[in-house]
Design a protein around this motif. Structure first.
Motif, mmCIF file in Angstrom:
data_model
loop_
_atom_site.group_PDB
_atom_site.id
_atom_site.type_symbol
_atom_site.label_atom_id
_atom_site.label_comp_id
_atom_site.label_asym_id
_atom_site.label_seq_id
_atom_site.Cartn_x
_atom_site.Cartn_y
_atom_site.Cartn_z
ATOM 1 N N UNK A 63 -33.775 -13.617 20.431
ATOM 2 C CA UNK A 63 -32.601 -14.347 19.944
ATOM 3 C C UNK A 63 -32.401 -15.533 20.877
ATOM 4 N N UNK A 64 -32.308 -16.731 20.302
ATOM 5 C CA UNK A 64 -32.192 -17.916 21.147
ATOM 6 C C UNK A 64 -31.117 -18.845 20.604
ATOM 7 N N UNK A 69 -26.616 -23.522 16.650
ATOM 8 C CA UNK A 69 -27.150 -22.392 15.893
ATOM 9 C C UNK A 69 -27.730 -21.318 16.805
ATOM 10 N N UNK A 70 -27.869 -20.131 16.191
ATOM 11 C CA UNK A 70 -28.657 -19.066 16.815
ATOM 12 C C UNK A 70 -29.902 -18.878 15.976
ATOM 13 N N UNK A 71 -31.041 -18.709 16.651
ATOM 14 C CA UNK A 71 -32.287 -18.419 15.937
ATOM 15 C C UNK A 71 -32.684 -16.989 16.287
ATOM 16 N N UNK A 72 -32.797 -16.193 15.260
ATOM 17 C CA UNK A 72 -33.108 -14.774 15.483
ATOM 18 C C UNK A 72 -34.491 -14.486 14.916
ATOM 19 N N UNK A 73 -35.392 -14.079 15.772
ATOM 20 C CA UNK A 73 -36.744 -13.754 15.316
ATOM 21 C C UNK A 73 -36.710 -12.557 14.371
ATOM 22 N N UNK A 138 -39.533 -19.207 6.536
ATOM 23 C CA UNK A 138 -40.722 -18.484 6.098
ATOM 24 C C UNK A 138 -41.954 -19.208 6.599
ATOM 25 N N UNK A 139 -42.897 -18.434 7.167
ATOM 26 C CA UNK A 139 -44.158 -19.037 7.616
ATOM 27 C C UNK A 139 -45.250 -18.615 6.650
ATOM 28 N N UNK A 168 -40.125 -15.503 9.317
ATOM 29 C CA UNK A 168 -40.355 -15.736 10.733
ATOM 30 C C UNK A 168 -39.070 -15.620 11.535
ATOM 31 N N UNK A 169 -38.061 -16.304 11.055
ATOM 32 C CA UNK A 169 -36.783 -16.203 11.775
ATOM 33 C C UNK A 169 -35.626 -16.544 10.867
#
Ligand SMILES: Cc1cc2nc3c(=O)[nH]c(=O)nc-3n(C[C@H](O)[C@H](O)[C@H](O)COP(=O)(O)OP(=O)(O)OC[C@H]3O[C@@H](n4cnc5c(N)ncnc54)[C@H](O)[C@@H]3O)c2cc1C
Lengths: 291, 773
Positions: A63-64, A69-73, A138-139, A168-169
């Motif tokens: 989690x970054x 924003x927060x990006x959650x793997x 999406x990757x 992806x996240x």
């Protein structure tokens, strides 16, 4: 309860994983925490020829913060997210949702991405992501694409993830000045809900509602966004009376699920109750923020 | 002194360390695995079976279908007397022409591994001609209903008619009448069933690991079906992870796995998986009562008039109709009601066959009777406890003959002071204390239930006790242990009588190879039957030791005494001889006490060994119990929270208070599952719709309220030397009734709450979805 035979791969990078998906096409299925997929395999309800295990793809977890924003793997464990100070501070609704997802052992393995990709109509996290209007990244072989939550879930166990793609996240924009509320009713704690409600609300200095979101889950294939309720609250002081009136605008005709033990009539009865409670909680927390 | 002490269960350590040895932990050289192919239809004719593709799969050793079973094989017999002849409804180990429930065994696949066997199952081709499934017992007995068996869908109709019910009803001042139904649910032991059968063809010996509960009975049934001698078969019970009545009966697999092991001449193991368990294990409870209860102006209950319809499922199994039979025999409960009538029907449907589940018939009857009594109290406007108190059987009326019978034995309550226990229970709980009716919008209610739980049934039990040269004691028990703690309590009894510490005592059980006869574990009987057998064998060992010491040392028996595992002479501070020493003396071949030679065989000593069988007493020992609970209900959603749960009971004498409390607390939790959550539901096609733990909901740790057990030792059982009464079933027995009564009290409703499970939706329905926002 033994799965049909399959081949198993455990890639360590996203590229490798995508390569395997490309190679095996529709025969392949990714596995994350396995909390939904393994039972389906054991019951032979799912019978992929190839399993691509994402558990060793370290880059998919974490989690970054990224500006607002927060990006959650996708491979972030539900238990990790639930314990994360960042989530506590910035995404309280996700925390309330996750508290209702399964049990400590299932959350220790189950991932956020797996829950969202699985798209159970009663699952909490997809509803929370809808409430946050999050973005799914999406990757795939041809690169990445970003899909808004509203376009991501298509139906029961059905999303827009295409063959060869991996979730992806999840990117969630953070609103520091809002209150959130979450209520659900399940037969037992930790079960999928019979109905659930997630709310977000912002108030101005006078206590007037300036933004509201309400989602109702577990009553139809995709959680319902209740814009009419939100609109009725914007511009008003969200008192209990006001909220009681507003939840009457929930579109009960959009409810679909009807089982012998949990009838449509019952869901139509409890959903407004849960919505009211979630909105009251959101309003009260938003009110606390102003002080 | 060990009896009555809170001795920590000797089983716990190995279970907690993961050192228990369950069926799936056993393997044998050359072992292969079996998988049962089961019917996907509730009701269908089998037109054709094609095994070619399945047999061709690599790793498959054999596939056995109904056609391969021996000509003239009898169906699986019922092991207890029934009301009328139920033999037309018995089940064969494999279906031949017709399947009658989803999950009915059709074929057994033997393969290198379970996974391969399941792959092969997918290759079996069967032509089914589906027939209409009959899933509703009311419909099943309508004219024109699809017959499941040639003898029709009504398997039995019987009942009791005591006193003058019509007269009492016509003179009644108050009458309450309603229907009450209990959903189909059953035991979900943590360990599913499992068997490992190994056939020694050269010696014609068959060993089977995994049977439990009634191993001697099962061994005899299998011997009859296989045409083998009883002593040629050995059944061995490993550690068992629960049964609750369901596991350990003789099921189709108990024939099939040994049968295929003999055919393939290799050890065959079958471990039931959870999905199989849901469809294959005996289901239970599924029944509906109509109850009319009448009272006079003084609040004396004058009559029970009852109709009972039980859904038996598709076959009659080893338990016959014992569940409705017990319900009917004990329906009047702890009340002195002499006018009692019941009309019971047992109906076949296309569902899994049924059998007993902890508190069989009692959980059901208590729910119906005690809910009806609450209705009556509400009508009369008198306190619910007071109405019950006025009608309890009085101590001077003991033994109480109910006037009914079950499994051909009269229903008798041997002893008890019901009013005393009831008063103490009410006081301890604070029944009369006022309480807050509403907390944060939730309504609070209080409920109670009074009941009598029969225990210690069954014809006999036996043990053999052996003391070795080191003074160590082995108990060979004819009964079984499925996790209840029998190894502990049996050792406690021997420890007490033989004055030997627990550490020196081992208990073996559930093995037909170690003792000639055995009863088994059911009907809360092991403490009573096994316990008294141990007691009597221990007394025998003590006597044998004293006699031997007296002979050897020339001291009168009256001057000898058994203490600290040794024989003492009066108050001298040295023991004369230890129990180990006596055991050595009594070993055959001992030179010292060899009798003088004579022609022919010379009889010799047979060790410090005593075998003892004790006879069961008709109707066993009756336990009186009172359950009470406070429950919160959210009137907007129907959600509930059990705030506290209380059970008071008189067990005569506690062998081990820790185990007694554990049995009660665990039993209550199980009862809560049956009250709120668990249901084996079928759709109209006869498909089981709650066939995994995702849909069949069991109570989990969050749902367990604080549970208090108040245990009395007021009225020792008069039917056994130890004075103990069984405690295995008083826990679940009253939960449905108590919770139903508490919720009705909370919502102040006199309708509804008569159908288990009490789902939030049904709870709301009882107020007509009242409390709308
Ligand atoms: C006892 C129990 C109780 C539960 N209770 C709840 C509950 O109350 N609420 C709730 O919401 N859930 C509940 N669940 C489900 C649980 O949350 C699962 O963890 C979740 O649904 C799936 O996550 P997973 O990581 O285990 O995914 P998996 O089971 O591994 O995968 C699920 C599906 O998602 C796909 N998938 C996984 N990751 C990705 C990815 N990154 N990209 C593309 N596709 C992917 C898989 O191919 C598969 O189809 C429960 C599960 C159990 C066993």
């Amino acid at each position: 309860m033994k799965p049909a035979p399959f081949d198993y791969f455990a890639p360590t990078t996203l590229e490798e994983a995508l390569g395997l998906l490309k190679q095996y096409g529709s025969d392949a299925r990714v596995i994350a925490g396995g909390q939904s997929l393994v039972p389906m395999l054991a019951l032979r309800l799912a019978r992929p020829e190839v399993i691509v295990d994402l558990n060793r793809v370290a880059a998919l977890a974490g989690i970054a913060e990224d500006g607002e924003s927060l990006r959650i793997g996708a491979m972030t464990r539900q238990a990790r997210a639930l314990a994360s100070p960042l989530v506590h501070e910035k995404l309280p609704l996700l925390r309330h949702g996750l508290e209702n997802v399964g049990h400590p052992p299932t959350r220790a393995r189950g991932t956020l991405g797996g829950s969202i990709a699985h798209a159970d109509p009663a699952a909490e996290t997809p509803m929370v992501m809808l409430a946050y209007r999050a973005t799914m990244v999406l990757a795939g072989g041809a690169g990445e694409r970003a899909v808004p939550a509203d376009e991501f879930t298509l139906g029961t166990f059905d999303t827009c993830i295409a063959e060869g793609e991996i979730l992806k996240e999840i990117v969630v924009e953070v609103r520091p000045d809002e209150g959130t509320g979450f209520f659900e009713l399940s037969r037992r704690r930790g079960d999928f809900a019979m109905a659930s409600a997630a709310a977000r609300m912002r108030l101005d200095a006078a206590g007037t509602c300036i933004e509201a979101h309400l989602m109702i889950g577990a009553v139809a294939p995709v959680p319902l966004r209740c814009d009419a309720v939100a609109e009725a609250l914007v511009g008003a002081i969200p008192t209990e009376v006001r909220i009681r009136e507003a939840v009457r605008l929930i579109d009960l005709d959009a409810f679909e699920f009807d089982n012998p033990e949990i009838s449509l009539a019952y869901r139509r009865h409890i959903a407004p109750v849960l919505a009211r409670r979630a909105l009251m909680q959101a309003a009260s927390r938003a009110g606390d923020l102003r002080q | 002194m060990t009896i009555g002490k809170p001795v920590v269960r000797v089983e716990d350590e190995r279970f907690l360390r993961g050192e228990g040895r369950f069926t799936a932990d056993y393997t044998l050289p050359f072992m292969v695995e079996a998988h049962i192919f089961r019917s996907p239809y509730g009701h269908a004719r089998i037109a054709a079976i094609n095994l070619d593709a399945a047999l061709a799969l690599k790793g498959v050793h054999a596939i056995v279908t109904g056609a391969d079973l021996p000509e003239g094989l009898a169906p699986i017999q019922c092991r207890i007397p029934t009301h009328g002849d139920l033999s037309p409804y018995l089940q064969y180990p494999l279906a031949r022409d017709k399947v009658r429930y989803v999950g009915e065994p059709i074929a057994v696949i033997v393969a290198d591994t379970r996974a391969v066997a399941e792959d092969a199952a997918e290759l079996i081709e069967i032509d089914f001609d589906p027939l209409p499934a009959v899933t509703d017992p009311a419909r099943a007995i309508e004219p024109g209903a699809e017959p499941i068996h040639e003898s029709g869908n009504l398997a039995g109709r019987w009942g009791f008619d005591l006193g003058d019910v019509p007269g009492a009803l016509s003179e009644a001042a108050f009458i309450a009448s309603d229907s009450f139904s209990i959903q189909r649910h059953s035991a979900m032991p943590m360990e599913t069933r499992g068997l490992l059968a190994s056939y020694d063809a050269g010696r014609n010996l068959l060993d089977i690991y995994g049977p439990t509960k009634v191993v001697h009975t099962n061994r005899n049934m299998l011997a009859a079906m296989l045409g083998m001698g009883e002593a040629e078969i050995r059944m061995i019970e490993p550690d068992v992870g629960g049964s609750f009545g369901a596991r350990g009966e003789f099921y189709p697999e108990d024939y099939l796995i040994p049968f295929v092991a003999m055919r393939v001449r290799r050890p065959v193991r079958w471990i039931e998986d959870r999905v199989e368990h849901f469809a294959a294990i005996n289901h239970s409870r599924d029944c509906a009562f109509h109850v009319t209860v009448a009272a006079n102006r003084d609040g004396i209950i004058t009559a029970f008039d009852v109709k009972l319809v039980t859904d038996m499922g598709s076959y009659i199994r080893t338990h016959g109709d014992v569940v409705p039979s017990h319900a009917a025999a004990s329906f009047p409960g702890p009340y002195r009601v002499r006018n009692y009538r019941i009309d019971a029907m047992t109906v076949m449907t296309n569902k899994t066959p049924t059998g007993t589940y902890r508190a069989p018939g009692m959980f059901e009857a208590n729910f119906a009777r005690e809910r009806a009594i609450d209705r009556l109290a509400d009508k009369m406007g008198i306190d619910r406890a007071e109405l019950r108190r006025r009608n309890l059987i009085q101590p001077e009326e003991m033994p109480w003959y109910v006037g009914t019978e079950s499994v051909k034995r009269p229903t008798i309550f041997d002893s008890g002071n019901f009013p005393l226990i009831m008063d103490r229970a009410l006081k301890a709980y604070g029944w009369d204390a006022p309480f807050e009716r509403e907390v944060n919008g939730w309504k609070r209610g209080r409920g109670l239930c009074a009941l009598v739980e029969p225990s210690g049934l069954g014809p006999f039990e036996g043990v053999r006790i052996e003391v070795d040269q080191h003074g160590k004691v082995q108990i060979f028990s004819g009964s079984s242990n499925q996790g209840q703690g029998h190894e502990t309590i049996l050792a406690q009894i021997a420890s007490e009588v033989l004055t030997v510490p627990m550490e020196k005592i081992r208990v073996r059980h559930g093995d037909t190879g170690i003792i000639t006869f055995g009863g088994g574990t059911y009907a809360s009987r092991t403490a009573i039957m096994g316990g008294n057998a141990v007691h009597s064998a221990s007394v025998g060992v003590r006597q044998k030791a004293l006699d031997a010491a007296s002979r050897k040392f020339g001291i009168a028996v009256e001057d000898l005494d058994l203490r600290e595992g040794a024989i003492w002479h009066g108050h001298r501070n040295e023991p004369v001889v230890t129990l180990g020493g006596i055991a050595r003396m009594l070993m055959p071949g001992n030179q010292e006490i060899l009798v003088s030679p004579s022609a022919g065989n010379i009889p010799d000593n047979d060790g410090l060994v005593v075998t003892s069988y004790v006879r069961g007493v008709t109707a066993g020992a009756a336990v009186f119990a009172v359950h009470m609970a406070d429950v919160l209900v959210d009137p907007e959603t129907g959600e509930t929270k059990v705030e506290r749960y209380f059970v008071a009971c008189d067990v005569g004498r506690q062998l081990n208070p820790l185990i007694v409390e554990g049995q009660i607390v665990g039993g209550v939790v199980q009862g809560l599952g049956g009250t709120f959550l668990e249901e084996l539901a079928y759709n109209e096609d006869g498909q089981l719709t709650t066939g995994t733990f995702a849909d069949y909901l069991m109570p989990n740790v969050y749902d367990v309220p604080p549970i208090t057990a108040l245990v009395f030792e007021e009225s020792p059982a008069l039917t056994n030397v130890l004075g103990v009464k069984g405690v295995g079933e008083v826990g679940p027995s009253g939960v449905g009734a108590t919770i139903g009564n508490a919720i009705a009290n909370a919502l102040a409703t006199d309708t509804g709450l008569n159908k288990l499970p009490l789902t939030p939706e049904r709870i709301l329905q009882s107020t007509g979805f009242g409390g709308l926002q």
